[in-house]
Motif scaffolding. Structure first.
Motif, short mmCIF file in Angstrom:
data_model
loop_
_atom_site.label_atom_id
_atom_site.label_comp_id
_atom_site.label_asym_id
_atom_site.label_seq_id
_atom_site.Cartn_x
_atom_site.Cartn_y
_atom_site.Cartn_z
N TYR A 1 0.78 -1.49 -0.18
CA TYR A 1 -0.20 -0.10 -0.20
C TYR A 1 0.64 1.04 -0.17
CZ TYR A 1 -3.22 -3.44 1.37
OH TYR A 1 -4.57 -4.50 1.17
N LEU B 1 -1.10 4.46 0.78
CA LEU B 1 -1.58 4.80 1.96
C LEU B 1 -0.38 5.34 2.89
CD1 LEU B 1 -3.76 2.42 2.74
CD2 LEU B 1 -4.15 4.14 2.51
N ALA C 1 0.27 9.08 1.58
CA ALA C 1 -0.91 9.75 2.45
C ALA C 1 -0.22 10.26 4.09
CB ALA C 1 -2.58 8.91 2.34
N LEU C 2 -0.54 9.43 4.98
CA LEU C 2 0.24 9.13 5.81
C LEU C 2 1.37 10.02 6.44
CD1 LEU C 2 -0.80 6.97 8.98
CD2 LEU C 2 1.23 6.08 8.83
N LEU D 1 -0.06 13.73 5.89
CA LEU D 1 -0.92 14.00 7.09
C LEU D 1 -0.32 14.44 8.62
CD1 LEU D 1 -3.78 11.73 6.23
CD2 LEU D 1 -4.27 13.89 6.16
N LEU D 2 0.32 13.62 8.65
CA LEU D 2 1.10 14.12 9.05
C LEU D 2 2.18 15.36 9.36
CD1 LEU D 2 2.56 12.41 11.96
CD2 LEU D 2 4.53 12.25 10.66
N VAL E 1 0.92 17.77 7.56
CA VAL E 1 0.43 18.61 7.46
C VAL E 1 -0.18 19.14 9.12
CG1 VAL E 1 -2.41 19.46 7.37
CG2 VAL E 1 -0.47 18.33 4.34
N GLN E 2 -0.98 17.49 9.71
CA GLN E 2 -1.28 18.15 11.05
C GLN E 2 0.18 18.88 12.08
OE1 GLN E 2 -0.24 16.88 14.31
NE2 GLN E 2 0.92 15.08 13.10
N ILE F 1 0.02 21.94 11.21
CA ILE F 1 -1.39 22.84 12.18
C ILE F 1 -0.89 23.79 13.29
CG2 ILE F 1 -4.10 23.05 11.97
CD1 ILE F 1 -4.33 21.02 9.96
N GLN F 2 -0.50 22.51 13.85
CA GLN F 2 -0.98 22.56 15.33
C GLN F 2 0.11 23.81 15.09
OE1 GLN F 2 -0.01 20.43 19.31
NE2 GLN F 2 0.41 19.48 17.39
N VAL G 1 3.82 15.37 17.19
CA VAL G 1 3.46 14.10 16.71
C VAL G 1 2.50 13.72 17.30
CG1 VAL G 1 4.71 11.85 16.10
CG2 VAL G 1 5.70 13.48 15.86
N TYR H 1 -7.70 20.45 12.16
CA TYR H 1 -5.95 20.25 13.00
C TYR H 1 -7.03 18.57 13.09
CZ TYR H 1 -3.38 18.16 16.28
OH TYR H 1 -2.56 17.41 17.21
N VAL I 1 -8.07 16.56 9.78
CA VAL I 1 -6.10 15.79 9.18
C VAL I 1 -5.36 14.56 10.50
CG1 VAL I 1 -3.84 16.51 8.79
CG2 VAL I 1 -5.88 18.19 7.98
N TYR I 2 -6.06 15.46 11.96
CA TYR I 2 -5.10 14.10 12.92
C TYR I 2 -6.12 12.98 12.34
CZ TYR I 2 -1.96 12.59 15.92
OH TYR I 2 -0.67 12.13 16.03
N ALA J 1 -7.98 11.90 10.13
CA ALA J 1 -7.44 10.84 8.13
C ALA J 1 -6.38 10.08 8.80
CB ALA J 1 -7.66 12.20 7.30
N LEU J 2 -5.18 11.02 9.37
CA LEU J 2 -3.79 10.62 9.77
C LEU J 2 -3.90 8.98 10.55
CD1 LEU J 2 -0.65 10.10 10.19
CD2 LEU J 2 -1.47 12.04 12.58
N VAL K 1 -5.61 6.31 8.46
CA VAL K 1 -5.12 5.99 7.28
C VAL K 1 -4.09 4.83 8.24
CG1 VAL K 1 -3.06 6.08 6.30
CG2 VAL K 1 -5.29 7.14 5.69
N MET L 1 -6.04 1.92 8.57
CA MET L 1 -5.73 0.73 7.54
C MET L 1 -4.84 0.03 6.82
SD MET L 1 -7.92 3.52 4.80
CE MET L 1 -9.52 4.43 5.87
N LEU L 2 -3.82 1.03 6.89
CA LEU L 2 -2.40 -0.02 7.00
C LEU L 2 -2.11 -1.62 7.66
CD1 LEU L 2 0.10 3.00 6.71
CD2 LEU L 2 -0.35 0.97 5.17
#
Lengths: 429, 259
Positions: A5, A8, A11-12, A15-16, A18-19, A22-23, B205, B238, B241-242, B244-245, B248, B251-252
């Protein structure tokens, strides 16, 4: 075979990142608007800490504050201090706790004769400063800080800047705006005091007739403005009533009558009642710095080795006399230093109106051959909090004060040794 | 999409019938309803006490609901072997995880709606005024609980429910304190750069639950906030997005799992 995958995984990672971005953007706003300011849970019992973390911070703060109130009414003042620390940690936006706590520190620690332990005043100022840092957009604590300087410390010069900041907040209680005019007048900034009363009067005129409260405000402001102008005319206008100057013939003596008991007496030649002479006893060379900057960090510990006594002596028939007993409060008056200064001061800024009518509020109508001095003062610079609602012009003036004022006072200093005060080698300690 | 929605609907239906969740909800509702009775204990701080107590109860109930509901969601399906029936149909594993998560979020929304309505009524009766800003606090708490639910679901793909309770409970506590620690360390001039860096990486993190604790200015309304709208939008972004993280990640791991 297991699948990998790759999408995925990409994407992981995205997203890590991006968050995290934002934080990092949100964190400063969180600090400004919502942060509890300090996380050190010192003093909280484990179950209280758990309650706080579980989302009941403000609830626990209210409970503790009610408990602190109980301590206050039972006279257990020392127990209130750690409670204040906990409550403001749990709820840093509770203005009442900061205001009441600072008042408590500034006013309520006294000796047997109800003289304040002034070593607590820098602590009260630091506590208010912390409250201001945590609530920079609210006028209340600026006003409280100004009041502490104006009333407790009797330093109108340094009260003015704080009251000016409070005054720039549109939702300030109207009657509290009057304090700035009083502080301006007491600090000798007469022109600005008149301007401020005039501005307040014009503001009140707009709402006149609305209701009883508005009419009352209008009357009060009109009366104050007129009185001030008349006073200034009488004291500083043509043929002023403050001239010729009164010869004070000021003098003061101090005698140790018993160990830790002083008899102070002297003369102040003002032929009317309402004068008070301030007497201060302190370790030689040590002055109390009345500033939030006097303490590096907030602490409830006072300097237990410092002796600092201040009292106010009433003058009757041009004389003053009092026996000052410091023997019953060894914690407040430890007498650890080898030498002490006893300072006698008369200054007219806080004298009663009938006295000021004769000598002026800046001492222009008084004279003394031996002990007269002219004091020139500028307010201490204030680092205005980032989010404070002040105009740029005021912010500049507060950060670099330019306006200097002066007033006259009489001052005499007598030196005593520890051996003299404790009567060592005599029949004393 | 249909499969995901069908699983979400079934999860929601199952969750709202779970006795333990209903008990938590009922207890929370009762406590919120009686919170105005605390007024005599608070003196002048009655408003503060009623609001903070109500918010505290709702947040705590939301946390318990999220952890208890999501801990067993996937393991129970595996234990009862119902997952084989589901996955034997044209349902992908990721659809299963998504469906479970959306079902949990739907349940949470329902629970928050119930608690929110009761809280608004209780405060209206106690304070004599309708406080619409309470809704803002409740929305933020909802996203906080949803993020926690996503984290619990993520852990449930590879640890047992008992371990998950402690893991997610610990994560929630640490996530609630991280920002404060970071702020305190940053303000302390004696903090070493290495300590600052470590806590900064950790904060970047780990899920930061404290961002959603916005109740203080609602309890102390005289505060003037800087950019509250921008803050709310960014914090919700935030959370999304988190979540979604974490999904994912779930799912993995779930895709790799032997069943």
């Amino acid at each position: 075979m297991k699948r990998k995958y790759p999408n995925l995984w990409v994407a992981l990672i995205v997203l890590l990142l991006v968050q995290a971005v934002i934080q990092m953007r949100v964190h400063p706003l969180w600090v400004r608007n919502y942060a509890p300011k300090q996380v050190t849970p010192v003093g909280l019992a484990p179950e209280q800490l758990l309650v706080a973390i579980a989302g009941f911070r403000e609830f626990l703060a209210t409970i503790l504050w009610v408990r602190a109130d109980g301590f206050f009414h039972s006279g257990n003042y020392d127990a209130i201090l750690p409670m204040l620390r906990l409550v403001t940690w749990l709820d840093p936006h509770n203005l009442e706790v900061y205001a009441t706590g600072a008042w408590h520190m500034g006013y309520n620690f006294t000796d047997e004769a109800q003289r304040s332990d002034r070593r607590y005043i820098p602590m009260a100022l630091k506590f208010l400063e912390e409250g201001i840092q945590n609530n920079p957009t609210v006028w209340d604590l600026y006003s409280e800080m100004g009041w502490m300087y104006y009333h407790k410390i009797q330093d109108p010069v340094n009260a003015v800047p704080w009251m000016q900041i409070a005054n720039e907040h549109p939702n300030m209680i109207p009657a509290r705006r009057h304090m700035l005019a009083h502080a301006l007048f007491k600090s000798g900034r007469f022109d600005e005091a008149v301007d401020h009363w005039a501005k307040l009067f014009l503001d009140a005129e707009k709402d006149r007739g609305k209701d009883w409260e508005s009419n009352n405000l209008y009357d009060v402001r009109q009366n104050n403005l007129e009185e001030l102008i008349l006073d200034l005319m009488r004291r500083y206008g043509p043929e002023p009533e403050t001239q010729p100057p009164v010869d004070l013939g000021f003098d003061a003596t101090v005698k140790v009558v018993r160990p830790r008991v002083l008899l102070v007496e002297g003369r102040l030649g003002i032929p009317t009642i309402g004068c008070r002479v301030t007497v201060i006893l302190r370790d030689k060379g040590r002055t109390l710095e009345y500033s939030p900057k006097a303490l590096k960090t907030f602490t409830f510990e006072v300097d237990s080795k410092l002796t600092y006594m201040q009292d106010s002596l009433a003058v009757r028939e041009e004389k003053f006399r009092r026996e000052i007993d410091m023997s019953k409060d060894p914690k407040m008056y430890p007498f650890k230093a080898e030498e002490y200064e006893v300072e006698f001061i008369f200054e007219p800024r806080y004298a009663s109106p009938n006295v000021q009518a004769r000598i002026g509020s800046d001492g222009v109508g008084m004279y003394d051959a031996r002990y007269m001095e002219v004091v020139r003062e500028k307010p201490s610079p204030i680092e205005v909090p980032k989010y404070a609602r002040v105009s740029d012009a005021l912010r500049r003036e507060l950060e670099n004060p330019t306006r200097e004022v002066s007033y006259r006072r009489v001052r005499k200093v007598v030196t005593l040794t520890r051996a003299e005060i404790l009567m060592l080698g005599k029949r004393g300690e | 999409m249909n499969a995901t929605l069908a699983i979400a609907g079934a999860t929601f239906g199952e969750a709202v019938r779970k006795r333990i969740l209903l008990v938590i909800l009922l207890v929370a509702l009762l406590i919120i309803l009686i919170s105005p009775m605390l007024e005599p204990f608070a003196g002048r701080g009655a408003t503060t006490m009623i609001l903070s107590f109500g918010f505290g109860v709702i947040q705590l109930a939301g946390t318990f609901i999220a952890i208890i509901m999501c801990t067993s969601m996937i393991p129970v399906e595996i234990e009862r072997r119902t997952i084989y029936t589901i996955l034997s149909k044209p349902v992908q594993r990721y659809q299963f995880v998504l469906g479970k998560f959306f079902g949990a979020v739907g349940t949470m929304a329902f629970m928050y709606l119930m608690m929110g309505i009761v809280f608004l009524i209780a405060t209206r009766l106690a304070l004599g005024e309708f406080r619409p800003d309470i809704i803002h606090g409740l929305i933020m708490f909802f996203f906080q609980s949803s993020l926690l639910a996503a984290a619990v679901l993520f852990f449930s793909t590879f640890v047992s429910p008992l371990v998950n309770y402690f893991l997610s409970g610990g994560l929630y506590l640490v996530g609630n304190l991280l920002s404060s620690f970071l702020e305190t360390l940053q303000r302390n001039p004696e903090t070493t750069p290495i300590a600052q860096m470590v806590i900064q990486i950790l904060t970047a993190v780990m899920p930061n639950f404290s961002l959603f604790n916005v109740q203080n200015p609602i309890i102390n309304p005289e505060q003037v906030l800087v950019d509250p709208l921008a803050y709310t939008v960014q914090t919700i972004a935030y959370a999304i997005v988190y979540m979604a993280l974490l999904l994912v990640g779930s799912m993995l791991i779930f895709n790799q799992r032997e069943m």
